[in-house]
Design a protein around this motif. Structure first.
Motif, PDB file in Angstrom:
ATOM      1  N   ARG A  96      15.659  52.922  -4.795  1.00 29.89           N
ATOM      2  CA  ARG A  96      14.249  52.902  -5.181  1.00 29.89           C
ATOM      3  C   ARG A  96      13.824  51.552  -5.743  1.00 29.89           C
ATOM      4  O   ARG A  96      14.500  50.964  -6.569  1.00 29.89           O
ATOM      5  N   GLY A  97      12.681  51.077  -5.267  1.00 36.92           N
ATOM      6  CA  GLY A  97      12.105  49.853  -5.779  1.00 36.92           C
ATOM      7  C   GLY A  97      12.812  48.583  -5.359  1.00 36.92           C
ATOM      8  O   GLY A  97      12.613  47.529  -5.972  1.00 36.92           O
ATOM      9  N   ARG A  98      13.587  48.630  -4.294  1.00 38.09           N
ATOM     10  CA  ARG A  98      14.359  47.465  -3.853  1.00 38.09           C
ATOM     11  C   ARG A  98      13.666  46.793  -2.666  1.00 38.09           C
ATOM     12  O   ARG A  98      13.420  47.418  -1.630  1.00 38.09           O
ATOM     13  N   GLU A 127       7.099  53.296  -5.481  1.00 39.45           N
ATOM     14  CA  GLU A 127       8.205  52.803  -6.312  1.00 39.45           C
ATOM     15  C   GLU A 127       8.293  51.284  -6.257  1.00 39.45           C
ATOM     16  O   GLU A 127       8.526  50.623  -7.279  1.00 39.45           O
ATOM     17  N   LEU A 128       8.106  50.754  -5.071  1.00 40.06           N
ATOM     18  CA  LEU A 128       8.126  49.298  -4.916  1.00 40.06           C
ATOM     19  C   LEU A 128       6.968  48.635  -5.654  1.00 40.06           C
ATOM     20  O   LEU A 128       7.121  47.576  -6.260  1.00 40.06           O
ATOM     21  N   ARG A 130       5.473  49.679  -8.362  1.00 40.65           N
ATOM     22  CA  ARG A 130       5.760  49.674  -9.795  1.00 40.65           C
ATOM     23  C   ARG A 130       6.799  48.625 -10.154  1.00 40.65           C
ATOM     24  O   ARG A 130       6.710  47.967 -11.190  1.00 40.65           O
ATOM     25  N   ALA A 131       7.807  48.470  -9.289  1.00 41.21           N
ATOM     26  CA  ALA A 131       8.893  47.532  -9.585  1.00 41.21           C
ATOM     27  C   ALA A 131       8.495  46.090  -9.308  1.00 41.21           C
ATOM     28  O   ALA A 131       8.950  45.169 -10.005  1.00 41.21           O
ATOM     29  N   HIS A 132       7.649  45.878  -8.314  1.00 38.29           N
ATOM     30  CA  HIS A 132       7.303  44.508  -7.884  1.00 38.29           C
ATOM     31  C   HIS A 132       5.802  44.411  -7.598  1.00 38.29           C
ATOM     32  O   HIS A 132       5.397  44.129  -6.461  1.00 38.29           O
TER      33      HIS A 132
END
Length: 232
Positions: A96-98, A127-128, A130-132
């Motif tokens: 997730r989020g990678r 998810e991506l 939120r992470a990036h």
């Protein structure tokens, strides 16, 4: 022979899926989805369970291993369930989020090019985001105006699962860029995105609909207000 190795990942996964085929389901699923790609006839919840077990059994524990496995399955798929399995393998916490998954997800949107596969990517893009946000936010703004309608759909639904973490500026931009579109899958997605965010901030959604009502389709308005106790 179709050129694949006798024991490719696709062959091994298919062997696990075959005992779970439900008589008549393949034809019914293909007719419902209106796809040229055939189905094996395995219920989706069972596909997801088998995919999770398959990834573990083949030692795909790391994100890199799962990306390689999912990419292979998506690329070599002969039936719809193979695509569903590839998406489920990407749903693991380690994936997730990678950002390295982005090329595969974009292929899912542009090659999958149908609502089940595109919508199946929405949580991954959320998810991506939120992470990036510095990478995915501009990408989704670009997608909201892309010639590819499935990219535009994704730009609107990528925040379905973010709730209070929704970037409302991005949501506003994506929706406004598509409010005049006449394609069913855009109109439906626009209303769906508003309906979902209405669970978090109904006032924001009411305000958005009021500001754009004259340009919104009846379908989009109906979907947006569905759970807000209002009539279109």
């Amino acid at each position: 022979m179709d050129g694949r190795q006798a024991h490719s990942a696709l062959d091994l996964l298919t062997a696990r899926l075959l005992p779970h085929i439900v008589d008549g389901k393949a034809a019914a699923a293909q007719a419902y989805m209106k796809t040229t790609q055939p189905f094996l006839g395995v219920p989706v919840p069972e596909v997801r369970r088998i995919a999770r077990d398959f990834a573990r059994e083949t030692g795909a524990a790391s994100a890199a291993d799962r990306l390689a496995l999912a990419t292979e399955l998506f690329s070599e798929a002969t039936h719809r369930e193979h695509w569903y399995a590839a998406q489920e393998i990407c749903a693991a916490a380690s994936c997730r989020g990678r950002l390295e998954f982005l090329p595969l997800y974009e292929r899912m949107v542009t090659e999958g090019a149908w609502w089940d596969i595109v919508d199946g990517c929405s949580r991954r893009y959320g998810e991506l985001l939120r992470a990036h946000p510095e990478t995915i936010g501009p990408m989704m703004r670009e997608w909201s105006r892309d010639a590819n309608g499935w990219k535009r759909r994704q730009s609107m639904i990528c925040q379905l699962h973010l709730g209070e973490h929704t970037d409302t500026d991005l949501l506003d931009d994506a929706l406004a860029a598509n409010v005049d579109d006449t394609w069913f899958f855009i109109r439906k997605a626009l209303g769906w995105a508003l309906r979902q965010y209405g669970k978090t901030d109904p006032a924001w959604v009411r305000s958005w609909v009021d500001a754009h009502r004259a340009r919104m389709s009846p379908l989009s308005i109906r979907e947006a207000l569905k759970h807000l106790g209002e009539t279109p």
